[in-house]
Enzyme design. Structure first.
Site, PDB file in Angstrom:
ATOM      1  N   SER A 278       0.840  -1.191   0.000  1.00  0.00           N
ATOM      2  CA  SER A 278       0.000   0.000   0.000  1.00  0.00           C
ATOM      3  C   SER A 278       0.875   1.240   0.000  1.00  0.00           C
ATOM      4  O   SER A 278       1.975   1.243   0.563  1.00  0.00           O
ATOM      5  CB  SER A 278      -0.902   0.000   1.240  1.00  0.00           C
ATOM      6  OG  SER A 278      -1.466   1.277   1.455  1.00  0.00           O
ATOM      7  N   ARG A 317     -24.069  -8.284 -46.640  1.00  0.00           N
ATOM      8  CA  ARG A 317     -22.863  -7.586 -46.171  1.00  0.00           C
ATOM      9  C   ARG A 317     -23.280  -6.567 -45.128  1.00  0.00           C
ATOM     10  O   ARG A 317     -24.153  -5.744 -45.381  1.00  0.00           O
ATOM     11  CB  ARG A 317     -22.130  -6.902 -47.337  1.00  0.00           C
ATOM     12  CG  ARG A 317     -20.741  -6.368 -46.996  1.00  0.00           C
ATOM     13  CD  ARG A 317     -19.797  -7.449 -46.478  1.00  0.00           C
ATOM     14  NE  ARG A 317     -19.649  -8.564 -47.403  1.00  0.00           N
ATOM     15  CZ  ARG A 317     -18.798  -8.601 -48.418  1.00  0.00           C
ATOM     16  NH1 ARG A 317     -18.004  -7.581 -48.652  1.00  0.00           N
ATOM     17  NH2 ARG A 317     -18.715  -9.665 -49.197  1.00  0.00           N
TER      18      ARG A 317
END
Length: 457
Positions: A278, A317
């Protein structure tokens, strides 16, 4: 200018892996486009569709260092897809107009889809190697801790005893299923594409199917029964699989994070200088890999959902849905690779505190064996009556802070049917793990069989 976690110089190896990023890199993708164009020219020449001289000239220029990447970038931005600019450069590089035979009968999506499938073939090989390594580490944990008793937890509270080996064997079984799923889906997914304008191969006339089959054989891919330009179940299935396998990793990571809680402290990720530290609290040893896994798993799940959404395409498409895959496929594979790499690190370096597990079993003064006592009395009292009696004594144990065993030994109804030694046996958590050991053995046998069949991965 890297902008995302997958590109960041700082974060990219936190959330992905170099090997998977290479598979989906611009350079490798472009190399695959060129390899496919070269393979198409070779098979078409062999089948008499284009001149042999043209195929040789095209193949000679299908090299990454011959492509002007800056021009490719500009032209792709203008055209909207990268294959036509590649073909234009190849055409210009070839002598005597022979480049006009490049890309003969193909369309942009043929090349891009086939390249994606080739990338997925490499990517899934990396993933399976990670799954094999994770399974091996889980098997070792299951074997080593087959009889290491711990508290099973239901809604984060002590339930009844289990073993840590049983817990690891459960994850191992899921990993084995994930490997089996992968072997089943690969033949469906590793299928290339050559359909021409709308999938009918009309531009190649009666030689279309033959060229198609020959190209797929050349690339080592399956040949589809029909063009899949707008039938995207293969890509969606790949994404769904990644969501599934990373979900298994996420479940394991969640458990490891909970087991690392100060109040629990039964297991922990491997320690290393500064790992999990930490910035303000010098005593901290935070989970690292488990946290990163849990951060990425929901993103993979949402990316998979996006691939399912992209299945809804228009006619022959797509106008947008297919292009979604260009964004999602590299990201979902890269994130999945990062998750698997972290998981591999977690299971290979996991430290297990068996003494702490045993100590934690005692924190409720024997209540973790309440069901064992209930079942020990059920034959004489009936399950309902036994449940009611043990529930009352459990509440008394909670209120008084006294061991459940002591209260059982003082209760006349209990002592009519159980002597003190029988009560002690019922209140020993090690005596109430049921078929946990047998289940671990069964999963380890499945692992051994999987290893024999796959050569260890």
């Amino acid at each position: 200018m890297p902008a995302t976690a997958l590109d960041s110089m700082v974060l990219r190896d936190v959330f992905a892996t170099p090997a998977m990023r290479r598979v989906f890199s611009d350079e490798h993708r472009l190399t695959l486009y060129l390899a496919i164009e070269a393979a198409l020219a070779r098979v078409e020449a062999r089948l008499g569709v284009i001149p042999t001289e043209a195929a040789a000239e095209i193949e000679r220029h299908c090299a990454l260092d011959e492509v002007d990447l800056d021009k490719l970038k500009r032209d792709t931005e203008r055209i909207g897809a990268p294959v036509q600019p590649v073909v234009a450069q190849l055409t210009a590089l070839c002598r005597d107009g022979l480049g006009q035979w490049c890309h003969y009968g193909a369309t942009t999506q043929d090349i891009m889809d086939t390249a994606t499938v080739l990338q997925m073939r490499e990517a899934f090989a990396l993933i399976d190697a990670d799954l094999a390594a994770i399974a091996e580490a889980l098997a070792e944990l299951a074997r080593l801790h087959r009889d290491t008793v711990m508290a099973a937890r239901s809604q984060l509270q002590h339930a009844i005893p289990t073993t840590f080996g049983f817990k690891m064997a459960g994850v191992l079984a899921a990993m084995l299923r994930d490997r089996e799923r992968l072997s089943q889906l690969l033949p469906r997914i590793l299928v290339g594409q050559l359909g021409g304008a709308v999938g009918t191969l009309a531009s190649l006339g009666d030689k279309g199917p033959t060229v198609h089959a020959a190209l797929m054989a050349e690339l080592g891919l399956g040949a589809p029964e029909i063009a899949w330009h707008t039938a995207r179940d293969r890509i969606a299935e790949a994404g769904g699989y990644l969501a599934l396998v990373t979900g298994t990793c996420g479940k394991l990571a969640r458990d490891v994070t909970l087991l690392m809680q100060t109040e629990v402290a039964e297991a922990a990720e491997a320690a290393a200088p500064g790992r999990g530290s930490s910035s303000t609290m010098p005593q901290k040893r935070n989970p690292v890999s488990s946290v990163m896994i849990q951060a990425a798993v929901p993103v993979v799940r949402q990316l998979a959902a996006t691939l399912y959404e992209a299945m809804v395409e228009d006619h022959e498409r797509a106008s947008g849905a297919w292009q979604t895959e260009w964004i999602v496929v590299p990201e979902i594979f890269c994130l999945s690779a990062g998750i698997l790499a972290h998981t591999r690190g977690v299971v290979s370096g996991l430290t297990v505190d068996a003494a702490r597990m045993r100590a934690n079993l005692a924190i409720t003064n024997g209540l973790v064996t309440a069901e064992a006592v209930q079942m020990g009395l059920a034959a004489a009292l009936g399950r309902g009556n036994a449940h009611h009696l043990v529930a009352e004594l459990s509440r008394a144990a909670l209120a008084s802070g006294r061991p459940l065993a002591d209260l059982l030994k003082e209760n006349a109804t209990v002592t009519r049917h159980l002597d003190p030694d029988a009560i002690d046996r019922l209140c020993d958590p090690a005596n109430y793990t049921g078929a946990a050991g047998a289940a671990v053995d069964q999963v380890l046998a499945l692992f051994a069989e999987d290893s024999r069949q796959t050569g260890g991965g």
